[in-house]
Design an enzyme around this catalytic site. Structure first.
Site, PDB file in Angstrom:
ATOM      1  N   HIS A 321       0.853  -1.281   0.150  1.00 40.28           N
ATOM      2  CA  HIS A 321       0.033  -0.013  -0.069  1.00 40.28           C
ATOM      3  C   HIS A 321       0.837   1.191   0.056  1.00 40.28           C
ATOM      4  O   HIS A 321       1.862   1.322   0.644  1.00 40.28           O
ATOM      5  CB  HIS A 321      -0.844   0.005   1.275  1.00 40.28           C
ATOM      6  CG  HIS A 321      -1.954   0.973   1.043  1.00 40.28           C
ATOM      7  ND1 HIS A 321      -1.856   2.255   1.293  1.00 40.28           N
ATOM      8  CD2 HIS A 321      -3.250   0.619   0.656  1.00 40.28           C
ATOM      9  CE1 HIS A 321      -3.116   2.858   1.217  1.00 40.28           C
ATOM     10  NE2 HIS A 321      -3.987   1.778   0.862  1.00 40.28           N
ATOM     11  N   ASP A 379      -8.091  -5.312   0.027  1.00 35.90           N
ATOM     12  CA  ASP A 379      -8.469  -6.240  -0.960  1.00 35.90           C
ATOM     13  C   ASP A 379      -8.056  -7.669  -0.813  1.00 35.90           C
ATOM     14  O   ASP A 379      -8.754  -8.715  -1.455  1.00 35.90           O
ATOM     15  CB  ASP A 379      -7.779  -5.695  -2.257  1.00 35.90           C
ATOM     16  CG  ASP A 379      -8.364  -4.307  -2.558  1.00 35.90           C
ATOM     17  OD1 ASP A 379      -7.745  -3.288  -2.902  1.00 35.90           O
ATOM     18  OD2 ASP A 379      -9.732  -4.222  -2.604  1.00 35.90           O
TER      19      ASP A 379
HETATM   20  C1  SDX Z   1      -6.197   0.224  -2.650  1.00 38.62           C
HETATM   21  O1  SDX Z   1      -4.535   4.665  -1.857  1.00 38.62           O
HETATM   22  C2  SDX Z   1      -5.555   3.899  -1.405  1.00 38.62           C
HETATM   23  O2  SDX Z   1      -5.787   4.351  -0.413  1.00 38.62           O
HETATM   24  C3  SDX Z   1      -5.797   2.725  -2.085  1.00 38.62           C
HETATM   25  C4  SDX Z   1      -7.013   2.139  -1.136  1.00 38.62           C
HETATM   26  C5  SDX Z   1      -8.227   2.682  -0.918  1.00 38.62           C
HETATM   27  O3  SDX Z   1      -8.980   2.296   0.072  1.00 38.62           O
HETATM   28  O4  SDX Z   1      -8.459   3.614  -1.842  1.00 38.62           O
HETATM   29  O5  SDX Z   1      -6.506   1.400  -0.219  1.00 38.62           O
HETATM   30  C6  SDX Z   1      -7.240   0.719  -2.156  1.00 38.62           C
HETATM   31  O6  SDX Z   1      -6.024   0.466  -4.041  1.00 38.62           O
HETATM   32  C7  SDX Z   1      -5.482  -0.760  -2.094  1.00 38.62           C
HETATM   33  C8  SDX Z   1      -4.087  -1.469  -3.036  1.00 38.62           C
HETATM   34  C9  SDX Z   1      -4.693  -2.552  -3.769  1.00 38.62           C
HETATM   35  N1  SDX Z   1      -3.521  -2.840  -4.734  1.00 38.62           N
HETATM   36  C10 SDX Z   1      -3.097  -4.155  -4.785  1.00 38.62           C
HETATM   37  O7  SDX Z   1      -3.105  -4.803  -3.921  1.00 38.62           O
HETATM   38  C11 SDX Z   1      -2.139  -4.472  -6.065  1.00 38.62           C
HETATM   39  C12 SDX Z   1      -0.795  -4.930  -5.238  1.00 38.62           C
HETATM   40  N2  SDX Z   1      -0.004  -3.778  -4.756  1.00 38.62           N
HETATM   41  C13 SDX Z   1       0.831  -3.090  -5.532  1.00 38.62           C
HETATM   42  O8  SDX Z   1       0.676  -2.792  -6.782  1.00 38.62           O
HETATM   43  C14 SDX Z   1       1.276  -1.895  -4.704  1.00 38.62           C
HETATM   44  O9  SDX Z   1       1.816  -2.218  -3.481  1.00 38.62           O
HETATM   45  C15 SDX Z   1       0.571  -0.646  -4.651  1.00 38.62           C
HETATM   46  C16 SDX Z   1      -0.102  -0.326  -6.090  1.00 38.62           C
HETATM   47  C17 SDX Z   1      -0.763  -0.851  -3.815  1.00 38.62           C
HETATM   48  C18 SDX Z   1       1.295   0.577  -3.945  1.00 38.62           C
HETATM   49  O10 SDX Z   1       2.110   0.902  -4.852  1.00 38.62           O
HETATM   50  P1  SDX Z   1       3.124   1.988  -4.446  1.00 38.62           P
HETATM   51  O11 SDX Z   1       2.943   2.671  -3.141  1.00 38.62           O
HETATM   52  O12 SDX Z   1       3.606   2.740  -5.717  1.00 38.62           O
HETATM   53  O13 SDX Z   1       4.414   1.114  -4.014  1.00 38.62           O
HETATM   54  P2  SDX Z   1       5.717   0.594  -4.951  1.00 38.62           P
HETATM   55  O14 SDX Z   1       4.881   0.037  -6.196  1.00 38.62           O
HETATM   56  O15 SDX Z   1       6.692   1.755  -5.075  1.00 38.62           O
HETATM   57  O16 SDX Z   1       6.340  -0.621  -4.025  1.00 38.62           O
HETATM   58  C19 SDX Z   1       7.413  -0.417  -3.140  1.00 38.62           C
HETATM   59  C20 SDX Z   1       8.235  -1.503  -3.515  1.00 38.62           C
HETATM   60  C21 SDX Z   1       8.557  -1.810  -5.074  1.00 38.62           C
HETATM   61  O17 SDX Z   1       9.785  -2.460  -4.966  1.00 38.62           O
HETATM   62  P3  SDX Z   1      11.131  -1.687  -5.304  1.00 38.62           P
HETATM   63  O18 SDX Z   1      10.849  -0.807  -6.479  1.00 38.62           O
HETATM   64  O19 SDX Z   1      11.200  -0.646  -4.057  1.00 38.62           O
HETATM   65  O20 SDX Z   1      12.314  -2.303  -5.446  1.00 38.62           O
HETATM   66  O21 SDX Z   1       7.525  -2.912  -3.191  1.00 38.62           O
HETATM   67  C22 SDX Z   1       7.079  -3.809  -4.394  1.00 38.62           C
HETATM   68  C23 SDX Z   1       7.337  -2.682  -5.502  1.00 38.62           C
HETATM   69  O22 SDX Z   1       7.970  -3.601  -6.552  1.00 38.62           O
HETATM   70  N3  SDX Z   1       5.888  -4.141  -3.993  1.00 38.62           N
HETATM   71  C24 SDX Z   1       5.423  -5.298  -4.367  1.00 38.62           C
HETATM   72  C25 SDX Z   1       4.035  -5.269  -4.117  1.00 38.62           C
HETATM   73  N4  SDX Z   1       3.870  -3.951  -3.778  1.00 38.62           N
HETATM   74  C26 SDX Z   1       4.816  -3.418  -3.773  1.00 38.62           C
HETATM   75  N5  SDX Z   1       6.151  -6.268  -4.768  1.00 38.62           N
HETATM   76  C27 SDX Z   1       5.541  -7.381  -4.803  1.00 38.62           C
HETATM   77  N6  SDX Z   1       4.013  -7.617  -4.598  1.00 38.62           N
HETATM   78  C28 SDX Z   1       3.233  -6.523  -4.286  1.00 38.62           C
HETATM   79  N7  SDX Z   1       2.211  -6.573  -3.916  1.00 38.62           N
END
Ligand code: SDX
Length: 444
Positions: A321, A379
């Protein structure tokens, strides 16, 4: 529309200037005001930065940007805290129903018994949709994704309710908010029925908001549908957990669309479109598909490995998140709700639920997830509990949109009511071609 006027929250989001931050650019000191709110991080007001330095800030994805001031929802991502108008989500999920929480988010205070009854009645009186809107559905393929239908139908509401679309009139904004909150369950249920080729069910005013929705979803004209109170309560709690969440992507979309003066129905349709994405509200649908694909606990390690592989675009759906770097408090409540529903339905040995619990345990013990502070989000369990409730996977995000409409319309109103509100118009760091002349065709 008589008698339904209540003032939106006047809980003004105040900002207090305490000191300046000094930025030194090319040897020149620029003082920028620092504001504090009631709780949470302070902000540096950079509105004069371009005028004073000729420079923009650079913050793609808004990792460090407060796009607005708000008094609605507060999240402490490190502590795993979520407050709606100051009340912890855990207490609201335990002690209130969804319409009480909707009233709170819209008005700023919980309703007393009289206000609750009045608000419930107001919402019930808006649940039906214009009969011509019903014909709108027949333009879609039966196998259209429900979110495509919701984007179209909710946007089309602006073609039917011209009587209350003067956004400068608080009474009109109030009526439009009531219409959206009341009609979304009906519109979502009709998208479900249309996809199955079943007749639409008209709302019933003798049922509660969520029981009415379940009857419109799972009832039919040939027999009475008696909602299971345990399942109604569970779905009502799911709606509470999704009602608002600060300036997430879809809420920011609604605010940006609204900043141009677009009508509320068009703005909410834009929010639905944004929520559809698998990185946002579409994650519950993607998470269930991921669990189905993993299939068995023995394959969890293979997917954890893929999630950690920089060269693999696979992410563990339902994990991570932007704000929560601790447990998403909603994920814990959703897991409890999952237990309740599966036990009520005799599905406590549900294969996917057991797989999800195992996956959560393994991920939370893995250094990659621990070091990047990736925890289950709202989720992760919501797909399992909605599937157990009989909601089809493709409709999970539609349920999310139904609930989030309350937050979207409250945030939209807060923005429209702000006397300092301006149209949102970010700038850029331009990296394209400098000015050049067009060569004649035979010289290209
Ligand atoms: C919702 O914003 C809100 O409030 C949203 C929400 C709401 O109520 O409105 O809470 C609802 O959208 C919840 C999130 C649902 N999405 C998912 O579950 C999809 C999987 N999650 C990822 O796509 C990701 O965690 C996000 C999109 C949720 C957050 O992305 P960020 O903050 O941009 O984090 P990031 O992508 O920069 O991740 C930081 C690191 C990265 O690695 P590095 O580049 O630092 O090496 O963590 C890794 C990412 O690759 N990472 C993951 C991961 N989530 C982040 N690696 C593997 N699996 C994951 N799920």
């Amino acid at each position: 529309m008589t008698g339904e006027f209540f003032r939106f929250s006047d809980g003004d989001a105040t900002m207090n200037t305490q000191r300046n931050a000094t930025l030194t650019v090319d040897g020149k000191n620029i003082d920028l005001p620092v504001y504090s709110g009631s709780i949470g991080p302070e902000v540096i007001d950079i509105r004069q930065l371009y005028a004073k330095t000729g420079m923009f800030t650079f913050d793609p994805g808004f990792m460090s940007t407060a796009a607005c001031k708000s008094a609605i929802t507060y999240i402490d991502g490190d502590a795993g805290v979520l407050l709606y108008r100051g009340y912890p989500i855990e207490q609201l999920a335990q002690n209130c129903d969804f319409l009480e929480v909707a009233f709170l988010i819209l008005k700023g205070e919980l309703p007393n018994a009289r206000e609750k009854e009045e608000f419930d009645t107001i919402i019930k009186r808006h649940t039906m949709v214009h009969e011509q809107l019903i014909r709108f559905y027949s333009g879609f393929r039966r196998d259209a994704h429900p979110m495509a239908v919701l984007v179209g139908v909710v946007g089309a509401l602006s073609a039917f309710y011209h009587d209350a679309m003067d956004i400068s009139d608080e009474y009109h904004r109030t009526v439009s908010a009531h219409r959206l909150i009341a009609k979304l369950p009906n519109i979502v249920a009709m998208a479900y029925k249309y996809g199955r080729g079943e007749p639409f069910m008209y709302p019933r005013n003798d049922l509660s908001y969520t029981a009415n929705f379940m009857r419109m979803m799972f009832g039919n004209p040939c027999e009475d549908y008696v909602p299971n109170p345990v399942l109604v309560r569970a779905l009502d709690r799911i709606l509470i957990l999704h009602a608002d969440h600060e300036q997430n992507a879809s809420t920011s979309t609604v605010r940006l669309a609204g900043s141009s003066g677009a009508n509320p129905f068009a703005c909410i349709s834009a929010g639905i479109a944004c929520l559809w994405g698998p990185a946002h509200g579409g994650a519950n649908e993607a998470c269930l598909q991921m669990l189905e694909e993993i299939g068995d606990v023995s394959r969890v390690g293979e997917y954890i490995k893929r999630a950690k592989d920089k060269n693999d675009s696979f992410k563990l759906m339902g994990f991570g998140h932007r704000v929560y770097k601790n447990f998403d408090p909603r994920a814990k409540l959703m897991r409890e709700t999952c237990h309740e529903v599966l036990n009520e339905l005799g599905l406590h040995d549900d294969r996917l639920f057991k797989l999800a619990v195992a996956l959560e345990k393994i991920a939370l013990e893995d250094e990659y997830f621990v070091s990047k502070k990736l925890y289950p989000n709202v989720d992760f369990y919501s797909g399992i509990v909605q599937r157990a409730l009989g909601i089809p996977t493709q409709l999970f995000t539609g349920i999310f949109a139904l609930a989030r409409t309350v937050g979207w319309i409250a945030q939209w109103n807060e923005m429209i009511s702000d006397p300092e509100q301006k149209i949102g118009r970010p700038r850029q760091l331009f990296t394209g071609a400098e000015q050049r002349n067009v060569p004649p065709l035979d010289k290209r």
